[in-house]
Design a protein around this motif. Structure first.
Motif, PDB file in Angstrom:
ATOM      1  N   GLU A 129       0.891  -1.148  -0.057  1.00 59.47           N
ATOM      2  CA  GLU A 129       0.209   0.039  -0.138  1.00 59.47           C
ATOM      3  C   GLU A 129       0.906   1.446   0.008  1.00 59.47           C
ATOM      4  O   GLU A 129       0.266   2.204   0.248  1.00 59.47           O
ATOM      5  CB  GLU A 129      -0.957  -0.152   1.273  1.00 59.47           C
ATOM      6  N   LEU A 130       2.040   1.008  -0.596  1.00 61.22           N
ATOM      7  CA  LEU A 130       3.098   2.128  -0.321  1.00 61.22           C
ATOM      8  C   LEU A 130       2.928   3.138  -1.889  1.00 61.22           C
ATOM      9  O   LEU A 130       2.814   2.374  -2.876  1.00 61.22           O
ATOM     10  CB  LEU A 130       4.597   1.680  -0.468  1.00 61.22           C
ATOM     11  N   ASP A 131       2.857   4.475  -1.658  1.00 62.73           N
ATOM     12  CA  ASP A 131       2.833   5.391  -2.827  1.00 62.73           C
ATOM     13  C   ASP A 131       4.267   5.854  -3.031  1.00 62.73           C
ATOM     14  O   ASP A 131       4.771   5.558  -4.152  1.00 62.73           O
ATOM     15  CB  ASP A 131       1.942   6.236  -2.723  1.00 62.73           C
ATOM     16  N   SER A 132       4.833   6.234  -2.144  1.00 61.20           N
ATOM     17  CA  SER A 132       6.480   6.688  -2.317  1.00 61.20           C
ATOM     18  C   SER A 132       7.025   6.601  -1.060  1.00 61.20           C
ATOM     19  O   SER A 132       6.331   6.660   0.085  1.00 61.20           O
ATOM     20  CB  SER A 132       6.227   8.095  -3.013  1.00 61.20           C
ATOM     21  N   LEU A 133       8.212   6.338  -1.061  1.00 59.86           N
ATOM     22  CA  LEU A 133       9.327   6.300   0.346  1.00 59.86           C
ATOM     23  C   LEU A 133      10.398   7.187  -0.120  1.00 59.86           C
ATOM     24  O   LEU A 133      11.118   7.207  -1.162  1.00 59.86           O
ATOM     25  CB  LEU A 133       9.534   4.591   0.248  1.00 59.86           C
ATOM     26  N   LYS A 134      10.757   8.005   0.701  1.00 62.08           N
ATOM     27  CA  LYS A 134      12.221   8.499   0.460  1.00 62.08           C
ATOM     28  C   LYS A 134      12.868   8.521   1.805  1.00 62.08           C
ATOM     29  O   LYS A 134      12.596   8.898   2.920  1.00 62.08           O
ATOM     30  CB  LYS A 134      12.006  10.004   0.367  1.00 62.08           C
ATOM     31  N   VAL A 135      14.228   7.812   1.969  1.00 68.51           N
ATOM     32  CA  VAL A 135      14.888   7.722   2.934  1.00 68.51           C
ATOM     33  C   VAL A 135      16.323   8.498   2.851  1.00 68.51           C
ATOM     34  O   VAL A 135      16.969   8.464   2.089  1.00 68.51           O
ATOM     35  CB  VAL A 135      15.324   6.189   3.006  1.00 68.51           C
ATOM     36  N   THR A 136      16.567   9.239   3.938  1.00 71.99           N
ATOM     37  CA  THR A 136      17.684   9.898   3.917  1.00 71.99           C
ATOM     38  C   THR A 136      18.495   9.980   5.368  1.00 71.99           C
ATOM     39  O   THR A 136      17.621   9.747   6.382  1.00 71.99           O
ATOM     40  CB  THR A 136      17.661  11.433   3.741  1.00 71.99           C
ATOM     41  N   GLY A 137      19.829   9.763   5.206  1.00 74.30           N
ATOM     42  CA  GLY A 137      20.573   9.709   6.427  1.00 74.30           C
ATOM     43  C   GLY A 137      20.600   8.151   7.001  1.00 74.30           C
ATOM     44  O   GLY A 137      20.554   7.185   6.016  1.00 74.30           O
ATOM     45  N   ASP A 138      21.502   8.131   8.120  1.00 73.85           N
ATOM     46  CA  ASP A 138      21.637   6.893   8.593  1.00 73.85           C
ATOM     47  C   ASP A 138      20.627   6.011   9.385  1.00 73.85           C
ATOM     48  O   ASP A 138      20.176   5.944  10.525  1.00 73.85           O
ATOM     49  CB  ASP A 138      22.857   6.808   9.754  1.00 73.85           C
ATOM     50  N   VAL A 139      19.872   5.591   8.435  1.00 77.13           N
ATOM     51  CA  VAL A 139      18.500   4.659   8.921  1.00 77.13           C
ATOM     52  C   VAL A 139      18.566   3.329   8.622  1.00 77.13           C
ATOM     53  O   VAL A 139      19.149   2.709   7.661  1.00 77.13           O
ATOM     54  CB  VAL A 139      17.055   5.200   7.868  1.00 77.13           C
ATOM     55  N   TRP A 140      18.193   2.663   9.884  1.00 75.50           N
ATOM     56  CA  TRP A 140      18.354   1.238   9.710  1.00 75.50           C
ATOM     57  C   TRP A 140      16.572   0.311   9.815  1.00 75.50           C
ATOM     58  O   TRP A 140      15.696   1.084  10.931  1.00 75.50           O
ATOM     59  CB  TRP A 140      19.160   0.508  10.816  1.00 75.50           C
ATOM     60  N   PHE A 141      16.283  -0.456   9.211  1.00 69.85           N
ATOM     61  CA  PHE A 141      15.029  -0.922   9.478  1.00 69.85           C
ATOM     62  C   PHE A 141      14.986  -2.292  10.237  1.00 69.85           C
ATOM     63  O   PHE A 141      15.716  -3.217   9.768  1.00 69.85           O
ATOM     64  CB  PHE A 141      14.399  -1.410   7.957  1.00 69.85           C
TER      65      PHE A 141
END
Length: 478
Positions: free
Chosen positions: A414-426
């Motif tokens: 159900e995602l339309d858009s994703l923007k990830v910036t920086g030191d991100v961990w999932f």
């Protein structure tokens, strides 16, 4: 043409390349120097009719009879363009050995697909890999693992041309650069002469093969389509380019036009500056080239022998160890105007699923797709016909870094858009919905907890973090 005479004698002395390659290179350079570039007169461009760019839905169904299908498939050769390295994604070998899904590489998936065809219909569809000198040795080692497969796997190398030093138009290897840096593969337009020079073309013709399906090895949607093959055989089309409707992500892609009674490819580089915005509009130029091409083998032989494939030259300036060099390249799609009864087929978007960056890898590794018999199939639960747009920061650019930052790939149905910036961990089991933007502040490591649901609520982003006890913790995302 003093420049050319000097170049000819310098190239004649290069021992690393064949006479065919030397001739092909000199031919390309002399065309470039003569300034024969074809200028497009904008007013002559016409939108192709449905006879020229055939809607996929109007194709006749492929034969019901398995014996007829076998007969059809026995006319086919599948050729994958395998000259690219995975350097953009931080890999050192051929791009086709990057793991795409379930531990399987691009090449594994291609082999499984053709194995299934050959088993199902008792046919013999060979797989051909066009390598470059960059990927040749590694590919040969990798292909070994398929030795017990029911497919004939062939490899050949595309041409190896010397880079040209801009300052004096001398070949870089004649200045002592004899390593790989001195050379370049001249684009996939080289597939036609190289297939012929390798001896493979004549071998396939002697086996009764009639068509080659050419596609990029990183396009997971480029699978054998019986309806297309059947249409070409029935209508004696010598060349077919698969095109698909443009989205805003594809505005720079080449498109098909009718020009002076011929169908031809129009690339952004050929467009006069004042018309670039018009070219990028999805109203006037609605389709773009997927680089899935179907070409008649006899026609390739006829045109290569007549030296008739004079595709537009793409100058590609580079710098090697501080020296400015020029690479002259051509594209296979531009050959369309030299073939008889050439057409485009406007195919579903599912036939164009390239993996050019880790953002594409995120799509194909997610629950948006499943893997069936080597085919990557889109999840029917996604209502939106287009894929989410994904922008990952430089921390995710290399495959190794990308994989280490996800405990598991999030759910993005159900995602339309994703923007990830920086030191991100999932963490694991994360669900992304709507429009999501996640930014870690400079110098801060942002860890997204397992099971988080990140959803665009209009009033900002938040996690609904489901704990095993059913309690909810919320935390803001900058």
């Amino acid at each position: 043409m003093e420049k050319l005479e000097h170049l000819k004698s310098a190239v004649a002395a290069l021992s690393e390349v064949s006479e065919n390659e030397k001739n092909g290179f000199i031919n390309l350079v002399s065309r470039y120097l003569s300034g024969e570039a074809q200028h497009i007169e904008w007013t002559k461009i016409q939108t192709p009719t449905d006879e020229v760019v055939v809607p996929y839905d109007t194709l006749s169904p492929s034969p019901d009879d398995p014996a007829e299908t076998k007969k059809l498939l026995d006319k086919l050769v599948v050729l994958k363009l395998n000259g690219g390295l995975g350097t953009t994604m931080g890999c050192t070998g051929p791009k086709s050995v990057i793991e795409v899904r379930n531990g399987l590489t691009f090449l594994d998936l291609i082999v499984i697909q053709i194995e299934n065809l050959n088993s199902k219909y008792g046919c013999n569809v060979p797989l051909v890999l066009m390598n470059s000198f960059n990927t040749h040795d590694d590919t040969l080692k990798i292909v070994d693992k398929y030795s017990n497969s029911n497919i004939e796997i062939h490899t050949f190398n595309q041409s190896q041309y010397p880079r040209l030093v801009v300052e004096d138009f001398a070949p870089l290897p004649s200045k002592g650069q004899h390593g790989k840096d001195g050379w370049y593969p001249p684009g996939h337009g080289d597939v036609f002469p190289s297939l012929m020079n390798s001896g493979k073309l004549d071998a396939f013709l002697s086996q009764g093969k009639e068509y080659v399906f050419v596609a990029n090895s990183d396009n997971l949607g480029a699978i054998v389509d019986l309806k297309i093959l059947n249409h070409l055989v029935q209508n004696k089309n010598e060349y077919c380019m698969e095109v698909t409707p443009k989205t805003l992500a594809d505005v720079k892609g080449g498109t098909l036009i009718s020009y002076e009674g011929k169908v031809q490819l129009l690339e952004i580089a050929q467009v006069p500056d004042e018309h670039v915005n018009e070219f990028k509009s999805i109203e006037k130029f609605k389709i773009f080239n997927t680089n899935n091409l179907w070409v008649n083998l006899n026609a390739i032989k006829r045109l290569v022998e007549a030296d008739a494939l004079k595709m537009e030259i793409i100058p590609n300036p580079k710098e090697v160890n501080g020296i400015k060099v020029l690479q002259l390249e051509t594209a296979a799609g531009a050959a369309i105007r030299f073939f008889d009864h050439a057409i485009g087929i406007n195919v579903p978007r599912s036939r164009f699923l390239p993996v050019k960056a880790t953002s594409d890898l995120l799509l194909v590794q997610s629950d948006l797709y499943t893997l069936v018999d080597g085919f990557v199939i889109r999840n029917k639960d996604r209502a939106n016909p287009t894929n989410p747009s994904i922008e990952l920061g430089p921390e995710f650019k290399k495959v190794g870094n990308f994989l280490s930052r996800f405990k598991s790939i999030p759910s993005i149905i159900e995602l339309d858009s994703l923007k990830v910036t920086g030191d991100v961990w999932f963490g694991a089991g994360i669900v992304l919905k709507g429009k999501v933007s996640i930014a870690a502040k400079p110098g801060v490591k942002l860890e997204i907890p397992d099971g988080a649901v990140i959803e665009n609520k209009g009033s900002g982003w938040f996690f609904k973090n489901m704990s095993p006890l059913g309690g909810r913790g919320q935390c803001g995302v900058v």
